[in-house]
Design a protein around this motif. Structure first.
Motif, PDB file in Angstrom:
ATOM      1  N   TYR A   1     -50.909 -25.426  -8.243  1.00 17.85           N
ATOM      2  CA  TYR A   1     -51.351 -25.531  -6.852  1.00 17.85           C
ATOM      3  C   TYR A   1     -50.202 -25.253  -5.879  1.00 17.85           C
ATOM      4  CZ  TYR A   1     -55.915 -27.286  -8.256  1.00 17.85           C
ATOM      5  OH  TYR A   1     -57.164 -27.401  -8.790  1.00 17.85           O
ATOM      6  N   LEU A   2     -48.983 -25.645  -6.245  1.00 19.46           N
ATOM      7  CA  LEU A   2     -47.827 -25.300  -5.412  1.00 19.46           C
ATOM      8  C   LEU A   2     -47.607 -23.791  -5.398  1.00 19.46           C
ATOM      9  CD1 LEU A   2     -45.310 -28.154  -6.319  1.00 19.46           C
ATOM     10  CD2 LEU A   2     -46.120 -27.595  -4.008  1.00 19.46           C
ATOM     11  N   GLY A   3     -47.810 -23.162  -6.548  1.00 18.67           N
ATOM     12  CA  GLY A   3     -47.663 -21.714  -6.619  1.00 18.67           C
ATOM     13  C   GLY A   3     -48.664 -21.000  -5.731  1.00 18.67           C
ATOM     14  N   VAL A   4     -49.926 -21.410  -5.824  1.00 18.96           N
ATOM     15  CA  VAL A   4     -50.965 -20.798  -4.990  1.00 18.96           C
ATOM     16  C   VAL A   4     -50.665 -21.048  -3.514  1.00 18.96           C
ATOM     17  CG1 VAL A   4     -53.417 -20.845  -4.400  1.00 18.96           C
ATOM     18  CG2 VAL A   4     -52.707 -20.955  -6.800  1.00 18.96           C
ATOM     19  N   ASN A   5     -50.181 -22.248  -3.200  1.00 18.36           N
ATOM     20  CA  ASN A   5     -49.846 -22.593  -1.819  1.00 18.36           C
ATOM     21  C   ASN A   5     -48.775 -21.658  -1.270  1.00 18.36           C
ATOM     22  OD1 ASN A   5     -47.945 -24.164   0.148  1.00 18.36           O
ATOM     23  ND2 ASN A   5     -49.883 -25.283   0.261  1.00 18.36           N
ATOM     24  N   HIS A   6     -47.728 -21.411  -2.055  1.00 17.98           N
ATOM     25  CA  HIS A   6     -46.654 -20.531  -1.595  1.00 17.98           C
ATOM     26  C   HIS A   6     -47.133 -19.079  -1.471  1.00 17.98           C
ATOM     27  CE1 HIS A   6     -43.973 -23.941  -2.504  1.00 17.98           C
ATOM     28  NE2 HIS A   6     -43.082 -23.314  -1.754  1.00 17.98           N
ATOM     29  N   VAL A   7     -48.000 -18.642  -2.376  1.00 12.68           N
ATOM     30  CA  VAL A   7     -48.552 -17.287  -2.267  1.00 12.68           C
ATOM     31  C   VAL A   7     -49.392 -17.170  -1.005  1.00 12.68           C
ATOM     32  CG1 VAL A   7     -50.147 -15.632  -3.306  1.00 12.68           C
ATOM     33  CG2 VAL A   7     -48.500 -16.839  -4.747  1.00 12.68           C
TER      34      VAL A   7
ATOM     35  N   PRO B   1     -41.939 -15.018  -3.954  1.00 10.17           N
ATOM     36  CA  PRO B   1     -40.998 -15.392  -5.016  1.00 10.17           C
ATOM     37  C   PRO B   1     -41.128 -16.859  -5.419  1.00 10.17           C
ATOM     38  CG  PRO B   1     -39.894 -14.016  -3.398  1.00 10.17           C
ATOM     39  CD  PRO B   1     -41.229 -14.373  -2.813  1.00 10.17           C
ATOM     40  N   ALA B   2     -41.250 -17.756  -4.428  1.00  7.44           N
ATOM     41  CA  ALA B   2     -41.418 -19.171  -4.751  1.00  7.44           C
ATOM     42  C   ALA B   2     -42.749 -19.403  -5.441  1.00  7.44           C
ATOM     43  CB  ALA B   2     -41.338 -20.012  -3.476  1.00  7.44           C
ATOM     44  N   GLY B   3     -43.785 -18.697  -5.004  1.00  7.75           N
ATOM     45  CA  GLY B   3     -45.082 -18.827  -5.646  1.00  7.75           C
ATOM     46  C   GLY B   3     -45.023 -18.399  -7.096  1.00  7.75           C
ATOM     47  N   GLN B   4     -44.350 -17.276  -7.360  1.00 11.10           N
ATOM     48  CA  GLN B   4     -44.189 -16.810  -8.739  1.00 11.10           C
ATOM     49  C   GLN B   4     -43.465 -17.847  -9.590  1.00 11.10           C
ATOM     50  OE1 GLN B   4     -42.058 -13.084  -9.165  1.00 11.10           O
ATOM     51  NE2 GLN B   4     -41.315 -13.710 -11.187  1.00 11.10           N
ATOM     52  N   GLU B   5     -42.419 -18.457  -9.040  1.00 10.80           N
ATOM     53  CA  GLU B   5     -41.644 -19.428  -9.810  1.00 10.80           C
ATOM     54  C   GLU B   5     -42.489 -20.635 -10.194  1.00 10.80           C
ATOM     55  OE1 GLU B   5     -37.421 -21.878  -9.667  1.00 10.80           O
ATOM     56  OE2 GLU B   5     -38.011 -20.600  -7.985  1.00 10.80           O
ATOM     57  N   HIS B   6     -43.259 -21.154  -9.240  1.00 10.88           N
ATOM     58  CA  HIS B   6     -44.117 -22.291  -9.552  1.00 10.88           C
ATOM     59  C   HIS B   6     -45.151 -21.940 -10.618  1.00 10.88           C
ATOM     60  CE1 HIS B   6     -42.777 -25.395  -6.803  1.00 10.88           C
ATOM     61  NE2 HIS B   6     -42.738 -24.525  -5.802  1.00 10.88           N
TER      62      HIS B   6
ATOM     63  N   LEU C   1     -50.810 -11.645  -8.311  1.00  9.85           N
ATOM     64  CA  LEU C   1     -49.489 -11.517  -7.707  1.00  9.85           C
ATOM     65  C   LEU C   1     -48.818 -10.210  -8.116  1.00  9.85           C
ATOM     66  CD1 LEU C   1     -46.930 -14.360  -7.271  1.00  9.85           C
ATOM     67  CD2 LEU C   1     -46.169 -12.172  -8.149  1.00  9.85           C
ATOM     68  N   TRP C   2     -48.830  -9.911  -9.417  1.00 18.63           N
ATOM     69  CA  TRP C   2     -48.149  -8.703  -9.887  1.00 18.63           C
ATOM     70  C   TRP C   2     -48.911  -7.434  -9.525  1.00 18.63           C
ATOM     71  CZ3 TRP C   2     -43.260  -8.422 -11.167  1.00 18.63           C
ATOM     72  CH2 TRP C   2     -42.600  -9.615 -11.509  1.00 18.63           C
ATOM     73  N   ALA C   3     -50.231  -7.519  -9.451  1.00 16.83           N
ATOM     74  CA  ALA C   3     -51.009  -6.361  -9.001  1.00 16.83           C
ATOM     75  C   ALA C   3     -50.679  -6.039  -7.553  1.00 16.83           C
ATOM     76  CB  ALA C   3     -52.505  -6.637  -9.155  1.00 16.83           C
TER      77      ALA C   3
END
Length: 624
Positions: A129-135, A141-146, A177-179
């Protein structure tokens, strides 16, 4: 990275508990309430955030998720366990992710249903959920890391009903994200792994899996089996949708169409779709099927699109005029797809049924009908086949849809759209005319084409719409030429050209003159501002220009007149244009390959016409 380092420092300042089991009911309920609030901020409150602070609610949700994360990490650290990914923030992976590092997600690692598996899943969910939030807040980059931290937490667990939904969701997000970075093959890896996880889970287990939101839900708030199944199936539907986009970008169009079709089917089954968006996707898919000659599938998609678009309803309120206009536009686009369907169907049928002089081969038509019946019985197994249309009335079945499209895409503001629809409409009548045996009705079809295109051609600004005007002028010239041939054929059925009545001659000459006029207008559009015709033709206009010259030559030789002076003038103009084709191809040998038939006939006529002109001159001299 800064965001996760901040979380690590924040968690370090939070007092640690001895173990996770030491949560009392009030503490756990507080964590569940924070999660519920975070979800509410993300999914509901964020819709009302002001334009000058568009991520306000999502930033608040992030702080709540960080607090949950710290609570879970500190309880885990108190136990001294590392199953949940005990590395500090500055040690987390940042390299390009490659999915599928572990050979068997179902057979290796500790049980996903064990206490350690549950702890990993809960921490992984918060990371997700933190990753989706950052995206969502454009901090990729932060979203990818989470998201990769979530993957790392799940890495030591076997797939089970407790965590399979999280396994799929995180890979869906990484695929998106990668797409978005145009790293299509990397996205493909994550999404195909998600697909295989779903398929194997359904084969080996199939029980309604725990939804991620249930990790932080009180007993009385747990989902029903039906709701669990629906959410899990929806996650897999998203996998199918994203894979369809990936395969399209990789050029795997057949595979992309299959996944798109599956996505649309699943969305209907789950009743999870936006009507107009679904309808447009179905209409777009129909265009793929049409280009492949799969008209049954194309028609089915368009029919479904028409029906589902009606579910969007109407918006009578004046306050929502923008939405009403949006609906009208989208429905008009679906109507345009119907026109493309009919046009392609007729054009494909024409290719199969025309003889060596471009006329309808009725024997071939009967042969194909018999073959189609055999295919239906032996191969199609009940699939409906497209019918061959044979009269003008066929077009009336889609007239209302076509008119809807033309009505929306008016000239004002939608010039190119409006003209493309008219050109498609014209092409429909051209194709229908091929199947019409009655010459008079065939001529009327071409007259309707003229009535559609001529006003637009004359009204368009030549400076801003030069290419479109050229297309229209050439099509009008060919249409008038076709009408001229049909009128003459009709007259010749009754009498030879020497006995034509004045009305027929006048009509024939009018059509002949109109065709020559539009061919000449096309040629004039190629001239410089000073009115000089180019010495060398550009490649994109080479064939059209030479064909236009050839047609003008032919038309001038066909005018019917009793005046020797007029006859002589027309023959000279005809010879002039035939000579141009021959001389241009002699000076530019590569041009001959583009107009082989026209060049051969031009050479022949350039040799014959001087004899005819001399005979006419001699006759005129003897009569003086």
């Amino acid at each position: 990275m800064a965001a996760t380092q901040q979380e690590a420092r924040s968690c370090a300042r939070t007092p640690k508990r001895t173990n996770m089991a030491s949560f009392n009911s009030n503490e756990w309920r507080a964590i569940c309430d924070k999660f519920t609030n975070a979800q509410n901020l993300t999914e509901i409150e964020s819709r009302n955030d002001p334009e000058n602070d568009p991520f306000r609610s999502k930033y608040k949700a992030r702080e709540l998720l960080r607090e949950i994360y710290c609570s879970l990490k500190n309880f885990e650290a108190g136990e001294g366990e590392e199953e949940g990914g005990g590395e500090s923030g500055d040690q987390r992976p940042t390299e390009q992710p490659v999915d599928g590092q572990r050979e068997d997600l179902f057979g290796q690692g500790f049980s996903g249903d064990s206490p350690a598996g549950l702890r990993a899943a809960k921490l992984g969910a918060v990371e997700y959920y933190l990753g989706v939030n950052h995206v969502d807040t454009e901090e990729l980059p932060a979203g990818q890391e989470h998201l990769m931290n979530c993957m790392k937490l799940l890495e030591r667990c076997r797939v089970s009903s407790l965590n399979v939904s999280l396994f799929i969701h995180v890979r869906n997000q990484l695929g998106i994200l990668w797409a978005g970075r145009d790293e299509t093959e990397t996205a493909q890896g994550f999404l195909e792994t998600a697909e295989s996880i779903y398929q194997r889970y359904m084969k080996e287990d199939g029980s309604p899996p725990t939804d991620m939101t249930e990790y932080f839900a009180a007993e009385e708030s747990l989902l029903t089996h039906q709701e669990r199944i629906k959410r899990f199936e929806l996650a897999y539907t998203h996998t199918m949708y994203y894979l369809a986009q990936v395969y399209k970008n990789l050029g795997q169009t057949e595979r992309a169409a299959t996944y798109c079709h599956t996505t649309l089917q699943r969305q209907l089954q789950l009743n999870q779709f936006t009507p107009m968006e679904w309808a447009l996707n179905a209409a777009t898919l129909s265009q793929y099927y049409i280009t492949k000659g799969r008209y049954m599938e194309g028609r089915h998609c368009l029919s479904a699109a028409t029906v589902i678009s009606d579910l969007a309803g109407e918006v009578p309120s004046e306050a929502e005029s923008e939405r009403r206009e949006h609906l009208r536009q989208k429905r008009a686009e679906i109507a345009r797809c119907w026109i493309k369907y009919c046009l392609n169907l007729l054009q494909d049928a024409k290719k199969q049924l025309e003889d060596n002089i471009g006329e309808l081969d009725t024997d071939r038509q009967e042969e194909l009908k018999r073959a189609r019946r055999r295919e239906e019985e032996e191969e199609e197994k009940g699939r409906k086949s497209a019918l061959l249309f044979g009269s003008e009335d066929t077009f009336d079945s889609i007239a209302s849809i076509e008119e809807k499209a033309k009505d929306y895409f008016q000239m004002d503001g939608y010039v190119t759209d409006h003209i493309e629809i008219l050109q498609d409409h014209s092409a429909l009548f051209r194709s229908l005319a091929f199947f019409e045996e009655d010459l008079e009705r065939r001529c009327k079809m071409h007259k309707r084409r003229v009535d559609m295109l001529e006003p637009i051609c004359n009204d368009l600004n030549a400076q801003y719409y030069l290419m479109i005007r050229r297309q229209l002028m050439f099509e009008l010239a060919e249409t008038y030429n076709e009408m001229m041939d049909l009128k003459l054929a009709l007259a010749n059925r009754q009498a030879d050209t020497q006995s034509l009545d004045n009305h027929t001659i006048k009509k024939f000459n009018h059509l002949c003159s109109a065709s020559a006029k539009y061919f000449q207008m096309f040629l004039d559009s190629l001239c410089s501002p000073e009115g000089k015709f180019p010495e060398r033709l550009e490649e994109e206009v080479l064939r059209p220009a030479l064909v236009a010259r050839f047609r003008v030559a032919r038309l001038h030789s066909r005018f019917i007149s009793t005046s020797p002076t007029v006859q002589l003038d027309n023959l000279n103009k005809s010879l002039e244009n035939y000579k141009y084709v021959v001389q241009y191809c002699e000076a530019n040998p590569e041009a001959g390959a583009t107009v082989e038939t026209e060049l051969e006939l031009s050479k022949e006529m350039a040799g014959l016409l001087p004899l005819k002109i001399n005979r006419l001159k001699a006759r005129m001299a003897s009569n003086n």
